[in-house]
Structure formats: C-alpha cells, structure tokens
Write an enzyme that holds these catalytic residues in place. Structure first.
Site, PDB file in Angstrom:
ATOM      1  N   MET A  80       4.676  -3.888 -10.631  1.00  0.00           N
ATOM      2  CA  MET A  80       4.196  -3.550  -9.289  1.00  0.00           C
ATOM      3  C   MET A  80       5.255  -2.788  -8.486  1.00  0.00           C
ATOM      4  SD  MET A  80       2.159  -7.114  -8.496  1.00  0.00           S
ATOM      5  CE  MET A  80       1.098  -6.391  -7.232  1.00  0.00           C
ATOM      6  N   ASP A 242       0.989  -6.772 -12.476  1.00  0.00           N
ATOM      7  CA  ASP A 242       1.295  -7.751 -13.528  1.00  0.00           C
ATOM      8  C   ASP A 242       1.239  -9.185 -13.035  1.00  0.00           C
ATOM      9  OD1 ASP A 242       3.603  -7.538 -11.989  1.00  0.00           O
ATOM     10  OD2 ASP A 242       4.918  -7.046 -13.669  1.00  0.00           O
TER      11      ASP A 242
END
Length: 512
Positions: A80, A242
């Site tokens: 991210m 994730d």
C-alpha cells in the site's frame, strides 16, 4: 473451479492458484529488492514488478496439475501507499516511492499548516492523521524537489493497480488503497474534492474510477493471457491493499476477530462498523475494508519484519549463500539459534526501527539499535532479541487497541512470523493472547483469490467466501510465567524509545 491471486509484496511477488475449498493447488514466486538512494528513502522500479509478476504467474500455471485455461478470474493484493507516476502515454516516469519511504516528513508539517490556516479538520474527511508515507505529502515533495517530474504527471496509481493496468489497459483505484492517500473522503468512500483543492493537487491525477475491492477493473488482454497460459478475457478484479487482502485471507471480517502479520513490515489489524479515528495521533491508520459496509484500522511497524531479513543478509551473509547452494532455509537456522536463548534474551533488547516508525510513535527519524549487550551476549541472544523486538513493536499497537476497549484474547497471525513456532510462542507470551494460524499460509494471495471468486460471481459476498475457504489450523496459548517476564521487558522497551527520541532527531540532523 480455480482463481488466481497475485500478491505484490515488497520483497517479492507471489502468484497463488486456489480452488473452491481453499486448497492451494499451485504457487509461483519472484523476488525483488528495495532501492535506498538515501537514508529514509525507499523506492522500487514498477517494471521490475511487472517482470516478477510475469515470472510468478507463469511458474504457478506451469507447476499446477491443472490447465491455465481453467482459471476463472484474477484478484490482487498489493503493498500500500506506493506512488506510481505515469505520463500521458501511460509510461512510468520515475521509480515508485514505496510505503516505507520517509522523505516527505516536512511536507506533512506543511499540510498541517495549510489545514489549520484553512480551518479544516482533515480527520473528519480522511479519518487519518497525515503520515509521510501517504500520497499527498509525497506529491508535494515531488512538486518541490522534482518539478520536471511533477510537470509530466498525467495519472498516479497504487502498485497493484499498476499491474492491473498492464493486464487490462484500464486505469482504476480502489477504496482500501485510496484510504491512505490523504486525498479520499474515507467515511463516504469517495475522492475528496476538498482535499485536492486544499493541497493544490489536480484531481485529474487520480483515476476517475474508485472501485470497491471485488469490482472488475477489466478483462485480461489476449497478449498477456497468451504469455501466461491463461484464457483471454477473464475478469481482473481490483482486489485490495495487502493489509485488506491478508485479513480477508485470514478471516478478519468481523469486529470480534483481530489479526497480526509479520512480513517486511509488521501490522496489527482490526475491523469496525464505522471509521476508526485516532484523535491522539498515534499513527493508527483507518481505511475502508474490502467489504462495502465495513471499515478497519491498523498499526504499522515499518521495518519490523525486515529486521530478520537484515540479520540474514548482514550477519549471516556467508551462511545464507551456503544454505542457498544446499537448497535449505536460512530462517530455520536463525530461529534454531534463537531458541537457545532464554526468555528476554539475557536482557538484550532490540528496537526494529530501520527506516523510522509508524504506529504508535510516528517518528520518521527513529532507527534500529540493540540495547543491553554485554560480554555474555552471544548469537542466540541477538537472534532472539530481534524476534522479541518485533513482537514488542506490535504490542505497542495492541495496547492502544486495548485502551479503546477492544477485548483481545485471540489474534490470527500470518506472514513470515507465523511460520516459526518459536516466533508464534514469543508473540503469544508478549501479547498475552492465544495465537491462531490459518489453513492457508499465504494470506494476502488467498484473500486476493477470494476477492476474485466474489468478483467473478462464484461467491455472493466476501463473508461467504471466507466462511467456505478460511479455517483455523493451530492455536498456541501464552505461557503465564513468560507473560510476566515479558511485561517487565515491554515497559523497558517503551522507555527506551522515549529516551532516544531526541537523540534520533539529532542524528537525523547530522546525517542530513
């Protein structure tokens, strides 16, 4: 029935093919490195991601006892907060500034000043205190220090969304990643025109399409499908960051279940029915879950999980090369050494802040260090103290959650830290909670595959997919005697950071 989950991690890319019972029928992996041009900087080349993705997928397809033509859909998990910059032709114009990068600390201060001057409480919009890892401060840094790059920007994408663009030719963003851009209205799950105007960032930079995690980005291009051995035109699902994908892959989809993972970073994660806002500004991040009516929160220790990798690459460099030739796992060797040390590592403590710390200290200047070394300290104490230090860093966030009234009795763990029984026991003892592992070890990739199954219509919801696929495999209970010892060491661990905060700042000034 098969689905492909792709997990774009920091250390590498995994491609996992699962069936409707959650069985992993095949997996591929390709490693990649982080580029660190300066202290506090962290970048990766998106072209390397694409090459690694192609390698991982082709490996998974070729290794499985199935035909790639049986894969029904593709879903994503991705690191991210990465900033991928594209020009008007869709070409990458610089390396991605990834999630662990701390260069934009001064831009955070600028954003705070702009918000105060405008009389805007950004917490009500973004649900987050601004961090240097978010898109907005990174863009302001680019604008100030690389104006020639800034002028070329046509679109910005998150890492996983860049891979989706390469697969489909379609650009989109997604709400879990967007939550940590500081440009999104998190409670309403949409881009915030007010934040773009406040910061002077063109809204045209972001994709118009802001999707939920199980939405379809587009169809797999024939050219890519042919190279990978998959069927052209299958749906590509946007997936989630994730952290979201990992929690779906481990069944963290209800408020009474919490998760922790140790990968390159280390994370504590929980769910809520409304945005979780930390008004004490301890860098607890709030974001949209992969389920449309659910939000979540996480505390991130930036390089905690990378600490053991550092030991592997630096202290055990020669041993690593030897083990690679023999096809053996070096981490098993390191943890076997750590198991010879007593609880508390003989008074050796490790602060895992190689590239700053996020929650709860929010300090880009923090750096890793060992404390309490004596002539009696040996390799077992060093190895175990690193494992304990990572768990202590996660307990800091767990304590914040407990202070808000969260009842934390069981934590589902994933990532590299879940594979070692010793490390799971250390976590159980330091967290004072039962530690559960799941039937599918590859949580992010499994979550990506579940989202692919939902997005392609096999499951009606993420909850249905999780209930069908995700199961608890094993549980470790805390040892009461160890809990008491670790409580005392945790208080010392906390005091060390407080005592060193000013010294970290002075060190950063000297380096700069």
């Amino acid at each position: 029935m098969y689905w492909l989950g792709i997990d774009l991690g920091t250390s590498g890319i995994k491609a996992v093919i699962i069936n409707e019972t959650g069985e992993v029928v095949s997996m591929g992996y390709a490693e990649q490195n982080v580029i660190t041009p300066k202290s506090g900087f962290a970048e990766q080349n998106p072209e390397v991601w694409w090459e690694a993705c192609c390698s991982a997928v082709k490996m998974a397809v070729s290794k499985g006892n199935i035909s790639g033509m049986e894969v029904r859909a593709i879903g994503f998990s991705g690191q991210m907060q990465g900033l991928v910059l594209l020009d008007s032709m869709g070409n990458v114009i610089r390396n991605c500034i990834i999630w662990m990068d701390q260069r934009a600390a001064d831009e955070v201060k600028v954003i705070d000043e702009m918000s105060c001057k405008a009389g805007i409480d950004t917490l009500d919009i973004t649900a987050n205190d601004c961090l240097p890892t978010f898109w907005a401060p990174k863009l302001l840094w680019i604008k100030k220090y690389e104006p020639e790059i800034y002028e070329k920007i046509n679109k910005i994408l998150f890492p996983k969304d860049y891979l989706a663009f390469r697969m489909t030719g379609e650009m989109a963003a997604e709400v879990s990643d967007g939550s940590l851009s500081f440009l999104m209205d998190v409670p309403y799950r949409r881009w915030s025109t007010e934040m773009f105007e406040l910061l002077g960032i063109p809204k045209s930079f972001v994709p118009n399409r802001l999707l939920e995690s199980t939405d379809i980005v587009g169809e797999l291009k024939a050219s890519v499908a042919g190279e990978w051995g998959l069927k052209a035109g299958i749906p590509v699902i946007i997936g989630g960051g994730d952290q979201i994908a990992n929690r779906i892959g481990t069944g963290i989809i209800r408020e009474d279940v919490m998760g922790a993972s140790i990968g390159t970073s280390a994370v504590v994660f929980g769910c809520s029915r409304k945005p979780f806002i930390d008004y004490n500004k301890r860098a607890i991040q709030s974001l949209c879950h992969g389920i449309p009516d659910l939000w979540c929160y996480l505390g991130l220790s930036l390089t905690a999980g990378a600490s053991l990798k550092w030991m592997r690459d630096v202290i055990f460099r020669e041993k690593k090369a030897e083990f690679e030739k023999q096809g053996k796992e070096i981490y098993d060797y390191i943890t076997s050494i750590a198991s010879k040390a007593a609880v508390g590592s003989g008074g050796v403590l490790f602060l895992p802040y190689f590239n700053g710390d996020s929650a709860p200290n929010n300090d880009p200047n923090a750096r890793a260090c060992f404390f309490g070394l004596s002539l009696n300290s040996d390799m077992p104490e060093l190895c175990r103290s690193v494992m304990e230090g990572v768990a202590f860093s996660l307990r800091e966030t767990i304590e914040v959650c407990r202070q808000t009234g969260k009842n934390i009795d069981t934590i589902r763990v994933s990532g590299g830290g879940s594979k070692s029984r010793l490390w799971r026991q250390i976590q159980a003892d330091i967290f004072d909670a039962s530690i559960a592992t799941m039937s599918v070890e590859e949580g992010p990739a499994c979550g990506a595959a579940i989202m692919a199954a939902v997005g392609s219509g096999y499951f009606s919801s993420v909850m249905e997919g999780c209930d069908a696929i995700v199961r608890v495999k094993d549980t470790i209970e805390p040892i009461r005697e160890n809990v008491e010892i670790y409580d005392e060491y945790f208080h010392l661990y906390r005091s060390l950071y407080k005592d060193l905060r000013q010294s970290f700042k002075e060190r950063a000034a000297l380096i700069n």
